[in-house]
Design a protein around this motif. Structure first.
Motif, PDB file in Angstrom:
ATOM      1  N   ILE A 116      49.973  45.188  44.873  1.00  0.00           N
ATOM      2  CA  ILE A 116      50.673  43.889  44.771  1.00  0.00           C
ATOM      3  C   ILE A 116      50.655  43.204  46.136  1.00  0.00           C
ATOM      4  O   ILE A 116      50.304  42.030  46.261  1.00  0.00           O
ATOM      5  CB  ILE A 116      52.121  44.105  44.269  1.00  0.00           C
ATOM      6  N   ASN A 117      51.014  43.951  47.154  1.00  0.00           N
ATOM      7  CA  ASN A 117      51.076  43.332  48.484  1.00  0.00           C
ATOM      8  C   ASN A 117      49.702  43.000  49.053  1.00  0.00           C
ATOM      9  O   ASN A 117      49.565  42.091  49.867  1.00  0.00           O
ATOM     10  CB  ASN A 117      51.867  44.235  49.438  1.00  0.00           C
ATOM     11  N   GLN A 118      48.681  43.718  48.605  1.00  0.00           N
ATOM     12  CA  GLN A 118      47.323  43.425  49.077  1.00  0.00           C
ATOM     13  C   GLN A 118      46.679  42.286  48.286  1.00  0.00           C
ATOM     14  O   GLN A 118      45.535  41.909  48.558  1.00  0.00           O
ATOM     15  CB  GLN A 118      46.453  44.689  48.965  1.00  0.00           C
ATOM     16  N   GLY A 119      47.378  41.767  47.278  1.00  0.00           N
ATOM     17  CA  GLY A 119      46.805  40.671  46.483  1.00  0.00           C
ATOM     18  C   GLY A 119      45.794  41.135  45.450  1.00  0.00           C
ATOM     19  O   GLY A 119      45.115  40.326  44.826  1.00  0.00           O
ATOM     20  N   LEU A 120      45.694  42.445  45.247  1.00  0.00           N
ATOM     21  CA  LEU A 120      44.772  42.949  44.211  1.00  0.00           C
ATOM     22  C   LEU A 120      45.402  42.846  42.829  1.00  0.00           C
ATOM     23  O   LEU A 120      44.711  42.734  41.821  1.00  0.00           O
ATOM     24  CB  LEU A 120      44.431  44.417  44.480  1.00  0.00           C
ATOM     25  N   ILE A 121      46.738  42.920  42.769  1.00  0.00           N
ATOM     26  CA  ILE A 121      47.476  42.782  41.506  1.00  0.00           C
ATOM     27  C   ILE A 121      48.227  41.461  41.578  1.00  0.00           C
ATOM     28  O   ILE A 121      48.980  41.218  42.518  1.00  0.00           O
ATOM     29  CB  ILE A 121      48.471  43.951  41.321  1.00  0.00           C
ATOM     30  N   GLN A 122      48.003  40.612  40.574  1.00  0.00           N
ATOM     31  CA  GLN A 122      48.602  39.270  40.620  1.00  0.00           C
ATOM     32  C   GLN A 122      49.855  39.135  39.762  1.00  0.00           C
ATOM     33  O   GLN A 122      50.681  38.267  40.034  1.00  0.00           O
ATOM     34  CB  GLN A 122      47.584  38.220  40.143  1.00  0.00           C
ATOM     35  N   THR A 123      49.961  39.920  38.686  1.00  0.00           N
ATOM     36  CA  THR A 123      51.093  39.708  37.764  1.00  0.00           C
ATOM     37  C   THR A 123      51.746  41.048  37.388  1.00  0.00           C
ATOM     38  O   THR A 123      51.093  42.098  37.376  1.00  0.00           O
ATOM     39  CB  THR A 123      50.641  39.026  36.453  1.00  0.00           C
ATOM     40  N   VAL A 124      53.035  40.963  37.059  1.00  0.00           N
ATOM     41  CA  VAL A 124      53.745  42.116  36.507  1.00  0.00           C
ATOM     42  C   VAL A 124      54.330  41.690  35.151  1.00  0.00           C
ATOM     43  O   VAL A 124      55.173  40.792  35.083  1.00  0.00           O
ATOM     44  CB  VAL A 124      54.877  42.613  37.433  1.00  0.00           C
ATOM     45  N   GLY A 125      53.832  42.302  34.086  1.00  0.00           N
ATOM     46  CA  GLY A 125      54.332  42.028  32.735  1.00  0.00           C
ATOM     47  C   GLY A 125      55.175  43.189  32.258  1.00  0.00           C
ATOM     48  O   GLY A 125      55.691  43.988  33.069  1.00  0.00           O
ATOM     49  N   THR A 126      55.342  43.282  30.928  1.00  0.00           N
ATOM     50  CA  THR A 126      56.080  44.425  30.382  1.00  0.00           C
ATOM     51  C   THR A 126      55.288  45.212  29.336  1.00  0.00           C
ATOM     52  O   THR A 126      55.586  46.369  29.094  1.00  0.00           O
ATOM     53  CB  THR A 126      57.390  43.993  29.683  1.00  0.00           C
ATOM     54  N   ASP A 127      54.308  44.545  28.651  1.00  0.00           N
ATOM     55  CA  ASP A 127      53.699  45.173  27.479  1.00  0.00           C
ATOM     56  C   ASP A 127      54.802  45.577  26.495  1.00  0.00           C
ATOM     57  O   ASP A 127      54.734  46.626  25.847  1.00  0.00           O
ATOM     58  CB  ASP A 127      52.874  46.393  27.895  1.00  0.00           C
ATOM     59  N   HIS A 128      55.819  44.731  26.422  1.00  0.00           N
ATOM     60  CA  HIS A 128      56.960  45.002  25.527  1.00  0.00           C
ATOM     61  C   HIS A 128      56.454  45.214  24.096  1.00  0.00           C
ATOM     62  O   HIS A 128      55.893  44.313  23.483  1.00  0.00           O
ATOM     63  CB  HIS A 128      57.905  43.799  25.572  1.00  0.00           C
TER      64      HIS A 128
END
Ligand code: URP
Ligand code: ZN
Ligand code: ZN
Length: 459
Positions: A302-314
């Motif tokens: 996340i901090n390196q910008g490799l991951i852009q979003t956090v969802g839930t897959d609810h």
């Protein structure tokens, strides 16, 4: 209706400052110090954080799956989401193999008519051919649906092969869309499931042991290679592990951009929960929970910008539904409930513990999803002219997660007893109060389908 939010600490993905926000109708009209507008409602936000409404890019509401349906529908699911500061969700339409995309779209339109919060759809293409290719174009050009979900697993129901994948990517690229993927190697997983069943290893632990890290790392790398070959824009959903993240990292070495989503559960809890006998069915999801070292990799990603979003897959199921797999882990409906908790979890575990900054928090919970999926700046930020989707957040209020107090339609919590710091106190959806004093104020049918624009590489 007009609302004046006074003295909040306004946080966007690029700046944070103390200010007032004035809202008229559905839109933000002014942001500034000591605003003097006469409003019908004044909210004192002194000592509170003010965020753009959360966007959860990965939910499954009322979804037919594994012989049953996820237990939250559009009313209860988007209602619970609003309680937790998520004002918009992107759900998945599933094409039935052998049938058309339009038939699936119409089925989902009926289901979503009772949404309380805003929503859009990803279209899952589970059977690709020339006829479906034409419908893909119509989805982008006429329906405002620009993201096409694919499954590299769940053979016989949802999985497409690599030939179909590449052909889909070519059409989607030509028309300005994006291909998203559940990236795990379905054939390897099916072989491991069959082996474990043959050996009589039938508890939920073997769900986890049937999907080792390599199954996700391999499929993520293969997907990135196919994107590179076709030039299509792509997004990997619910990434869980270091190996898969490294596949994306390797793709960046050839200047390729592959968007990545992880989910709050993969940052919060780990595979040690598969040691609890059948109770572990609460955490049977695909991909499964991973190791502590994977959580470290994901936070770093996340901090390196490799991951852009956090969802839930609810994708919640009642305990009775989970019990369909009491004697065979492969029959436990995959998925877990989290739509209500994502914003508070990420704040408590991420911002409060110093793992991410406030602006990164807003990026991964709202802004980046709006940008990637073609809704920015109407959604995903606090700016003049944007939809007034606003969360007024108390950063020091502690509360405990429990089935007794959550609003999701599911009869257990996967986080029972967990204390979190930070609470969504007031939530506005397009200028209307949606949640106040722990009460959902809006009714079913209030949610709006958000048509999305063509995909541009934006981040
Ligand atoms: O276990 C999960 N993730 N259930 C929902 C379907 C999917 O694969 O996203
Ligand atoms: Zn999936
Ligand atoms: Zn999913």
């Amino acid at each position: 209706m007009s609302i004046l939010i006074k003295n909040g600490y306004v946080v966007t993905a690029s700046e944070d400052f103390t200010a007032d926000i004035y809202i008229e109708g559905e839109k933000i009209v002014a942001i500034g110090k000591d605003l003097t507008y006469k409003a019908e409602k004044i909210i004192d936000a002194t000592g509170k954080l003010v965020f753009p409404g959360g966007i959860d890019p990965h939910v499954h509401l009322d979804m037919p799956f594994m012989g049953t349906s996820s237990s939250d529908d559009y009313e209860t699911g988007t209602g619970a989401a609003l309680h937790g500061g998520t004002t918009m969700v992107i759900d998945f339409i599933l094409q039935t193999q052998g049938d058309t995309l339009y038939n699936a779209l119409h089925a989902w339109q009926k289901r979503s008519a009772k949404a309380i919060g805003d929503y859009s759809y990803h279209m899952a293409v589970t059977d690709f051919n020339d006829k479906v290719a034409k419908e893909v174009v119509d989805m982008i050009e006429k329906e405002g649906i620009n993201s096409f979900k694919t499954f590299m697993a769940y053979k016989g129901a949802l999985m497409i092969d690599d030939g179909q994948m590449v052909n889909l990517m070519k059409v989607v690229k030509e028309h300005g869309g994006m291909v998203t993927v559940h990236a795990t190697n379905g054939d390897m997983i099916d072989a491991l499931i069959a082996k474990h069943r043959k050996e009589g290893k039938l508890s939920p632990l073997y769900h986890y042991l049937s999907q080792p890290e390599v199954t996700e790392a391999e499929a993520s790398a293969r997907f990135a290679d196919m994107l590179h070959y076709t030039g299509c824009t792509g997004y990997i959903v619910h990434m869980t592990c270091e190996g898969a993240l490294n596949a994306v990292r390797r793709a960046t070495l050839r200047n390729q951009k592959v968007y990545v989503e992880t989910c709050s559960q993969y940052l919060m809890i780990d595979a040690s929960l598969y040691d609890k006998g059948f109770e572990s069915a609460k955490w049977v999801m695909s991909p499964p929970l991973r190791e502590k070292k994977d959580q470290v990799a994901l936070w770093n990603g996340i901090n390196q910008g490799l991951i852009q979003t956090v969802g839930t897959d609810h994708c919640p199921f009642m305990w009775e539904q989970k019990k369909m797999g009491e004697h065979d882990f492969s029959k436990i409906p995959n998925g877990h409930p989290a739509i209500e908790h994502r914003m508070e979890f990420l704040f408590s575990e991420g911002v409060n513990k110093g793992k991410i900054s406030l602006s990164k928090y807003v990026e991964v919970t709202s802004t980046n999803a709006a940008k990637i999926f073609g809704m920015y700046p109407n959604k995903g930020t606090l700016a003049i002219g944007a939809d007034a989707d606003v969360v007024i957040f108390n950063p020091i209020k502690k509360h405990t997660i429990s089935v007794k107090t959550h609003h999701m339609r599911v009869d257990y919590s996967a986080y029972e007893g967990l204390e979190v710091t930070g609470k969504c106190e007031t939530v506005l959806l397009r200028g209307k109060v949606a949640v106040e004093n722990d009460k959902l104020v809006l009714q079913k049918g209030n949610g709006k389908f958000i048509k999305r624009g063509k995909i541009k590489e934006v981040i």
